[in-house]
Design a protein around this motif. Structure first.
Motif, PDB file in Angstrom:
ATOM      1  N   ALA A 131      -5.447  10.496   7.919  1.00 24.37           N
ATOM      2  CA  ALA A 131      -4.885   9.858   6.732  1.00 24.37           C
ATOM      3  C   ALA A 131      -6.027   9.192   5.980  1.00 24.37           C
ATOM      4  O   ALA A 131      -7.069   8.878   6.559  1.00 24.37           O
ATOM      5  CB  ALA A 131      -3.843   8.827   7.129  1.00 24.37           C
ATOM      6  N   PHE A 132      -5.829   9.001   4.708  1.00 26.10           N
ATOM      7  CA  PHE A 132      -6.807   8.236   3.922  1.00 26.10           C
ATOM      8  C   PHE A 132      -6.094   7.572   2.754  1.00 26.10           C
ATOM      9  O   PHE A 132      -4.991   7.981   2.373  1.00 26.10           O
ATOM     10  CB  PHE A 132      -7.955   9.141   3.419  1.00 26.10           C
ATOM     11  N   GLY A 133      -6.705   6.530   2.234  1.00 27.14           N
ATOM     12  CA  GLY A 133      -6.099   5.828   1.102  1.00 27.14           C
ATOM     13  C   GLY A 133      -7.192   5.321   0.186  1.00 27.14           C
ATOM     14  O   GLY A 133      -8.223   4.823   0.660  1.00 27.14           O
TER      15      GLY A 133
ATOM     16  N   PHE B  31      -8.107  -0.167  10.848  1.00 27.29           N
ATOM     17  CA  PHE B  31      -6.781  -0.245  10.221  1.00 27.29           C
ATOM     18  C   PHE B  31      -5.768  -0.108  11.348  1.00 27.29           C
ATOM     19  O   PHE B  31      -6.005   0.677  12.283  1.00 27.29           O
ATOM     20  CB  PHE B  31      -6.564   0.889   9.204  1.00 27.29           C
TER      21      PHE B  31
ATOM     22  N   SER C 239       0.587   3.619   2.008  1.00 28.99           N
ATOM     23  CA  SER C 239       0.716   4.166   3.366  1.00 28.99           C
ATOM     24  C   SER C 239       2.189   4.241   3.782  1.00 28.99           C
ATOM     25  O   SER C 239       2.552   5.021   4.667  1.00 28.99           O
ATOM     26  CB  SER C 239      -0.067   3.310   4.359  1.00 28.99           C
TER      27      SER C 239
ATOM     28  N   ARG D 123       0.285  -6.823  -4.631  1.00 25.05           N
ATOM     29  CA  ARG D 123      -0.186  -7.850  -3.685  1.00 25.05           C
ATOM     30  C   ARG D 123      -0.255  -9.193  -4.392  1.00 25.05           C
ATOM     31  O   ARG D 123      -0.601  -9.251  -5.577  1.00 25.05           O
ATOM     32  CB  ARG D 123      -1.571  -7.497  -3.128  1.00 25.05           C
TER      33      ARG D 123
ATOM     34  N   PHE E 183      -3.097   1.435  11.548  1.00 24.93           N
ATOM     35  CA  PHE E 183      -2.390   2.723  11.643  1.00 24.93           C
ATOM     36  C   PHE E 183      -3.296   3.912  11.907  1.00 24.93           C
ATOM     37  O   PHE E 183      -2.831   5.043  11.962  1.00 24.93           O
ATOM     38  CB  PHE E 183      -1.570   2.961  10.365  1.00 24.93           C
TER      39      PHE E 183
ATOM     40  N   HIS F 250       0.856  -1.197   0.000  1.00 29.07           N
ATOM     41  CA  HIS F 250       0.000   0.000   0.000  1.00 29.07           C
ATOM     42  C   HIS F 250       0.888   1.242   0.000  1.00 29.07           C
ATOM     43  O   HIS F 250       2.077   1.172   0.315  1.00 29.07           O
ATOM     44  CB  HIS F 250      -0.974   0.011   1.189  1.00 29.07           C
TER      45      HIS F 250
ATOM     46  N   GLU G 263      -2.568   8.044  -1.455  1.00 33.23           N
ATOM     47  CA  GLU G 263      -2.577   8.147  -0.002  1.00 33.23           C
ATOM     48  C   GLU G 263      -2.654   9.619   0.364  1.00 33.23           C
ATOM     49  O   GLU G 263      -2.065  10.452  -0.328  1.00 33.23           O
ATOM     50  CB  GLU G 263      -1.232   7.572   0.478  1.00 33.23           C
TER      51      GLU G 263
ATOM     52  N   GLN H 108       3.571   7.696   3.787  1.00 30.77           N
ATOM     53  CA  GLN H 108       3.279   8.477   5.006  1.00 30.77           C
ATOM     54  C   GLN H 108       4.463   8.431   5.954  1.00 30.77           C
ATOM     55  O   GLN H 108       4.890   9.440   6.487  1.00 30.77           O
ATOM     56  CB  GLN H 108       2.149   7.806   5.800  1.00 30.77           C
TER      57      GLN H 108
ATOM     58  N   GLY I 172     -10.500   4.123   2.548  1.00 29.32           N
ATOM     59  CA  GLY I 172     -10.301   3.908   3.980  1.00 29.32           C
ATOM     60  C   GLY I 172      -9.660   5.160   4.560  1.00 29.32           C
ATOM     61  O   GLY I 172      -8.905   5.855   3.879  1.00 29.32           O
ATOM     62  N   CYS I 173      -9.963   5.444   5.841  1.00 26.16           N
ATOM     63  CA  CYS I 173      -9.407   6.668   6.424  1.00 26.16           C
ATOM     64  C   CYS I 173      -9.426   6.583   7.947  1.00 26.16           C
ATOM     65  O   CYS I 173      -9.922   5.613   8.522  1.00 26.16           O
ATOM     66  CB  CYS I 173     -10.209   7.878   5.974  1.00 26.16           C
ATOM     67  N   GLY I 174      -8.912   7.610   8.584  1.00 26.40           N
ATOM     68  CA  GLY I 174      -8.955   7.653  10.043  1.00 26.40           C
ATOM     69  C   GLY I 174      -7.986   8.670  10.594  1.00 26.40           C
ATOM     70  O   GLY I 174      -7.284   9.357   9.836  1.00 26.40           O
TER      71      GLY I 174
HETATM   72  N1  DAH Z   1      -3.575   1.285   3.271  1.00 25.52           N
HETATM   73  C1  DAH Z   1      -4.974   0.916   3.224  1.00 25.52           C
HETATM   74  C2  DAH Z   1      -5.156  -0.201   2.204  1.00 25.52           C
HETATM   75  O1  DAH Z   1      -4.296  -0.421   1.397  1.00 25.52           O
HETATM   76  C3  DAH Z   1      -5.832   2.080   2.857  1.00 25.52           C
HETATM   77  C4  DAH Z   1      -5.896   3.096   3.932  1.00 25.52           C
HETATM   78  C5  DAH Z   1      -6.833   2.992   4.933  1.00 25.52           C
HETATM   79  C6  DAH Z   1      -4.978   4.142   3.950  1.00 25.52           C
HETATM   80  C7  DAH Z   1      -6.899   3.918   5.951  1.00 25.52           C
HETATM   81  C8  DAH Z   1      -5.050   5.080   4.978  1.00 25.52           C
HETATM   82  C9  DAH Z   1      -6.009   4.953   5.970  1.00 25.52           C
HETATM   83  O2  DAH Z   1      -4.197   6.111   5.049  1.00 25.52           O
HETATM   84  O3  DAH Z   1      -6.069   5.891   6.947  1.00 25.52           O
HETATM   85  O4  DAH Z   1      -6.162  -0.830   2.187  1.00 25.52           O
END
Ligand code: DAH
Length: 346
Positions: A310-312, A253, A175, A199, A255, A173, A215, A178, A287-289
């Motif tokens: 963060a979000f992705g 997640f 991430s 993957r 992180f 990913h 990201e 980050q 996804g985020c948080g």
């Molecule tokens: N890295 C996650 C994935 O590959 C996606 C993701 C989810 C990124 C939440 C984020 C996050 O920065 O906060 O599924």
């Protein structure tokens, strides 16, 4: 000297080449570095002072005359050659079709455009990463299933039994970027990182071993979940239209804490229910948080002073929704019939 010059001028005036070779010899003879006109310029030194003006002018005129004659003869010869070759230079050219951007590039650029309007900058990280940046520093426990051989392409493992922060792998990913940004920069940080991820999945219409993510990361004092929600709402309405609604569902997640998944109202039926949204009216897009304080800490950021979100998101998925593409494999097959359909988009 003036007589000599006028003799040369007559000679030049009478010259008529039969071939381009003869014309080239003409150029060398009169206008070449060791040619007649150049030698006239060196003889000029010995001309008595009283005659210098008239002789100088005559040589200059001769040079202009020879150059013009050469240019004209060259043009004449060229048109003779074209005529005798039977070529029709007035025929319209063969049209060539301009290329099209790949749908993934179009959508990636669109995402980048939206976030840069909010002040996010773009950052990138390596595709070949170590376990530390992809997993450990993002708070993945050592036995987390995502680290498994089944999901991750390993390049080098220190031990078959347990993972180590030094293991080398293809990032699963974005991430990981980050972590690199937080390690290298001081808050405030506001960045998005587009990139390719890998993957270990069997290739099908719904899964691929290579895909792309973007990201997002924002770290500063007093960043709240409300900031995250407002930013994502802006993104969704810019990307899918003003009437788009969003909803955040609690998720997990390693992180982020709290974590959420974001849905947008279905881009096809606007929420009424159709087979694309499986009659739910919603489509999951990211996804985020809030960045977990442990992650801030392992990246050297003071987690008492700073918070962040963060979000992705997956670019393939967004492009599928936007262009109603129903098979992930189309992105990588480079079939011209598929790619040409995006010619009018940027
Ligand atoms: N890295 C996650 C994935 O590959 C996606 C993701 C989810 C990124 C939440 C984020 C996050 O920065 O906060 O599924």
């Amino acid at each position: 000297m003036l007589n000599k010059i006028s003799d040369i001028e007559k000679e030049i005036a009478l010259f008529l080449p039969k071939s381009s070779e003869a014309l080239e010899n003409f150029r060398i003879k009169y206008l070449g570095k060791k040619g007649i006109i150049t030698s006239l310029f060196s003889d000029f030194r010995n001309v008595p002072a009283v005659d210098k003006k008239s002789v100088g002018q005559a040589i200059n005129n001769l040079k202009i005359f020879a150059s013009e004659k050469y240019k004209q003869l060259k043009l004449d010869l060229y048109s003779d050659e074209v005529e005798s070759s039977g070529l029709d230079l007035s025929r319209p050219g063969t049209p060539f079709s301009p290329g099209a951007r790949h749908p993934l590039s179009i959508v990636r650029n669109e995402i980048i455009g939206i976030f840069s309007r909010l002040g996010f900058i773009i950052s990138e990280g390596p595709e070949i990463e170590d376990d530390g940046h992809v997993f450990s520093k993002l708070n993945f426990p050592p036995d987390h299933p995502a680290r498994d051989m089944q999901d991750t392409f390993f390049i080098h493992r220190n031990s078959d039994d347990e993972s180590s922060p030094e293991d080398i792998l293809l990032r699963t990913h974005t991430s990981s970027v980050q972590v690199r940004i937080m390690e290298g920069e001081k808050p405030p940080i506001r960045t998005i990182s587009p990139g390719r991820v890998f993957r270990n999945e069997a290739i099908s219409a719904r899964a691929h071993c290579i895909f792309h993510q973007v990201e997002g990361l924002y770290i500063d004092e007093n960043v709240s979940f409300a900031d995250l929600k407002q930013t994502l709402l802006f993104f969704a309405t810019e990307m899918f239209g003003k009437k788009t609604r969003i909803r955040l569902r609690p998720s997990y997640f390693p992180f982020t804490e709290p974590s959420a998944e974001m849905d947008v109202s279905c881009t096809i039926c606007s929420g009424k229910g159709c087979n694309v949204c499986k009659y739910t009216g919603w489509l999951e897009i990211l996804g985020c948080g809030m960045v977990d304080p442990n992650v801030l800490d392992s990246c050297g950021i003071n987690n008492k002073k700073y918070t962040g979100y963060a979000f992705g998101m997956g670019i393939e998925r967004l492009a599928m929704l936007k262009y109603r593409i129903n098979d992930l494999r189309l992105y990588f097959e480079n079939d011209i019939k598929f790619l040409e359909q995006f010619r009018s988009a940027f």
